[in-house]
Design a protein around this motif. Sequence first.
Motif, PDB file in Angstrom:
ATOM      1  N   TYR A 170     -15.562 -52.255   1.327  1.00 21.18           N
ATOM      2  CA  TYR A 170     -14.248 -51.671   1.044  1.00 21.18           C
ATOM      3  C   TYR A 170     -13.190 -52.618   1.588  1.00 21.18           C
ATOM      4  CZ  TYR A 170     -13.673 -50.597   5.970  1.00 21.18           C
ATOM      5  OH  TYR A 170     -13.530 -50.739   7.325  1.00 21.18           O
ATOM      6  N   GLY A 171     -11.961 -52.445   1.111  1.00 28.64           N
ATOM      7  CA  GLY A 171     -10.871 -53.265   1.638  1.00 28.64           C
ATOM      8  C   GLY A 171      -9.868 -53.617   0.557  1.00 28.64           C
ATOM      9  N   GLU A 172      -8.944 -54.520   0.910  1.00 29.61           N
ATOM     10  CA  GLU A 172      -7.902 -54.940  -0.014  1.00 29.61           C
ATOM     11  C   GLU A 172      -8.522 -55.476  -1.309  1.00 29.61           C
ATOM     12  OE1 GLU A 172      -8.241 -55.595   3.193  1.00 29.61           O
ATOM     13  OE2 GLU A 172      -6.370 -56.349   4.070  1.00 29.61           O
ATOM     14  N   LEU A 173      -7.857 -55.254  -2.412  1.00 26.97           N
ATOM     15  CA  LEU A 173      -8.241 -55.703  -3.760  1.00 26.97           C
ATOM     16  C   LEU A 173      -9.352 -54.860  -4.388  1.00 26.97           C
ATOM     17  CD1 LEU A 173      -8.263 -59.611  -3.257  1.00 26.97           C
ATOM     18  CD2 LEU A 173      -6.371 -58.194  -4.035  1.00 26.97           C
ATOM     19  N   GLN A 174      -9.771 -53.787  -3.692  1.00 27.92           N
ATOM     20  CA  GLN A 174     -10.726 -52.876  -4.331  1.00 27.92           C
ATOM     21  C   GLN A 174      -9.916 -51.937  -5.218  1.00 27.92           C
ATOM     22  OE1 GLN A 174     -13.058 -50.290  -1.727  1.00 27.92           O
ATOM     23  NE2 GLN A 174     -14.796 -50.554  -3.114  1.00 27.92           N
ATOM     24  N   ASN A 175     -10.262 -51.937  -6.488  1.00 27.58           N
ATOM     25  CA  ASN A 175      -9.449 -51.197  -7.460  1.00 27.58           C
ATOM     26  C   ASN A 175      -9.399 -49.702  -7.128  1.00 27.58           C
ATOM     27  OD1 ASN A 175      -8.163 -50.231  -9.671  1.00 27.58           O
ATOM     28  ND2 ASN A 175      -9.751 -50.823 -11.153  1.00 27.58           N
ATOM     29  N   PRO A 176      -8.219 -49.163  -6.793  1.00 24.45           N
ATOM     30  CA  PRO A 176      -8.154 -47.739  -6.452  1.00 24.45           C
ATOM     31  C   PRO A 176      -8.362 -46.827  -7.661  1.00 24.45           C
ATOM     32  CG  PRO A 176      -5.956 -48.713  -6.434  1.00 24.45           C
ATOM     33  CD  PRO A 176      -6.916 -49.837  -6.688  1.00 24.45           C
ATOM     34  N   ASN A 177      -8.378 -47.425  -8.873  1.00 19.15           N
ATOM     35  CA  ASN A 177      -8.607 -46.615 -10.091  1.00 19.15           C
ATOM     36  C   ASN A 177     -10.065 -46.683 -10.546  1.00 19.15           C
ATOM     37  OD1 ASN A 177      -5.791 -46.120 -10.300  1.00 19.15           O
ATOM     38  ND2 ASN A 177      -5.568 -48.200 -11.103  1.00 19.15           N
ATOM     39  N   ALA A 178     -10.923 -47.339  -9.759  1.00 21.81           N
ATOM     40  CA  ALA A 178     -12.313 -47.537 -10.191  1.00 21.81           C
ATOM     41  C   ALA A 178     -13.124 -46.257 -10.027  1.00 21.81           C
ATOM     42  CB  ALA A 178     -12.942 -48.663  -9.380  1.00 21.81           C
ATOM     43  N   LYS A 179     -14.385 -46.305 -10.556  1.00 21.72           N
ATOM     44  CA  LYS A 179     -15.260 -45.134 -10.455  1.00 21.72           C
ATOM     45  C   LYS A 179     -16.114 -45.192  -9.201  1.00 21.72           C
ATOM     46  CE  LYS A 179     -15.782 -43.718 -15.251  1.00 21.72           C
ATOM     47  NZ  LYS A 179     -15.861 -44.694 -16.328  1.00 21.72           N
ATOM     48  N   GLN A 180     -16.042 -46.294  -8.442  1.00 22.76           N
ATOM     49  CA  GLN A 180     -16.816 -46.359  -7.198  1.00 22.76           C
ATOM     50  C   GLN A 180     -15.952 -46.931  -6.085  1.00 22.76           C
ATOM     51  OE1 GLN A 180     -20.250 -48.884  -7.342  1.00 22.76           O
ATOM     52  NE2 GLN A 180     -19.069 -50.753  -7.534  1.00 22.76           N
ATOM     53  N   GLY A 181     -16.394 -46.727  -4.846  1.00 20.98           N
ATOM     54  CA  GLY A 181     -15.638 -47.213  -3.699  1.00 20.98           C
ATOM     55  C   GLY A 181     -14.807 -46.092  -3.107  1.00 20.98           C
ATOM     56  N   ALA A 182     -15.478 -45.186  -2.355  1.00 15.64           N
ATOM     57  CA  ALA A 182     -14.818 -43.958  -1.883  1.00 15.64           C
ATOM     58  C   ALA A 182     -13.516 -44.245  -1.130  1.00 15.64           C
ATOM     59  CB  ALA A 182     -15.778 -43.166  -0.994  1.00 15.64           C
TER      60      ALA A 182
END
Length: 313
Positions: A170-182
């Motif tokens: 997790y962290g910066e540049l993880q797409n907040p609109n994605a289907k994964q990455g709580a």
Amino acid sequence: MKALLTGGNGFIGTHLVDLLRAEGHEVRVFDRFPNRFRPDRPDVEYLMGELGNQGEMEEAVRGVDWVFHLAYNTLPQTSNDDPVHDVTSNVVASINLLNECVKEKVRKVVFVSSGGTVYGVPQSGLITEDHENNPICSYGITKLTIEKYLHLFQRLHGLEYVVTRFSNPYGELQNPNAKQGAIGVFLGHIAREQPIAIWGDGEVVRDYLYITDAVKALLCAAQYQPQGESSPRIFNIGSGEGHSLNQIVAAIKTAVGPHVVVNYSNSRSLDVPCNVLDISRARTYLQWKPEVPLTRGIEMSWNWIKSLQLAKT
Ligand SMILES: NC(=O)c1ccc[n+]([C@@H]2O[C@H](COP(=O)([O-])OP(=O)(O)OC[C@H]3O[C@@H](n4cnc5c(N)ncnc54)[C@H](O)[C@@H]3O)[C@@H](O)[C@H]2O)c1
């Protein structure tokens, strides 16, 4: 060294690009899309293309020492909807990539596999690399299959490889609109002033790893020199600590403030109750360890998400 990153414009790839450049390596990115969050770096070569396209892959692999194979066409949550697509778009394309790596005499292939799915339902607290492999989603099976082809290519052609079984970066540049990455998705909802949605009672435990720690492990994997056939080439990469979703929400509240609304709904069949990776092998052989504490990582992620100024609904 000269490195190719398939999927280099994605979340993990972008951070790895920055680390490799900071360490003085030459970088070529191969991706089907431009970077979602930032312009191209002038000191990096970008090739647009499809993993499954033989000619494009040939060009991408030409003259490189290391290949970091990150591009993937499916996600754990949706891979069971179309296993044929999962196999053809990931496994077949990856074997073609390995063929090109053999032709080009690539020194090392580093593959990002999935510690969250290749083991299936955990039979123990901390999961070691020797835990049984019975994935409960197609994505876990295709990741495992590619691992097996890496082993085969090493034996048949001497192509060196390292498999990194990632937990939940997790962290910066993880797409907040994605289907994964709580964590990214939760922070995105908070930035839009929407409630957080949790499947189940929030007691599902996962292993969250801050992104700069995760990409350092990839560089250590590329630099690792296995001593003969018996040296390990498969490594769990995680924090080695478990946190429930409710604990993540509590940590988020510390960074963001108390006014966070959570909606709980029915649990999903693919959510195993607990998945925490034993990272002792990576500590010993890769001389790598995670350094960023969860609270600090969440704080930095939140600062980045806020800077996106997501539209409130
Ligand atoms: N993010 C996670 O939680 C996580 C956990 C474990 C493993 N992984 C693995 O790490 C790798 C990178 O993940 P990420 O989070 O950076 O994903 P991401 O979606 O942010 O990035 C993937 C990149 O690959 C590119 N890509 C996908 N299919 C392609 C194709 N056919 N041809 C060319 N480019 C293609 C996409 O355009 C994207 O830029 C993936 O293999 C993923 O399975 C991710």
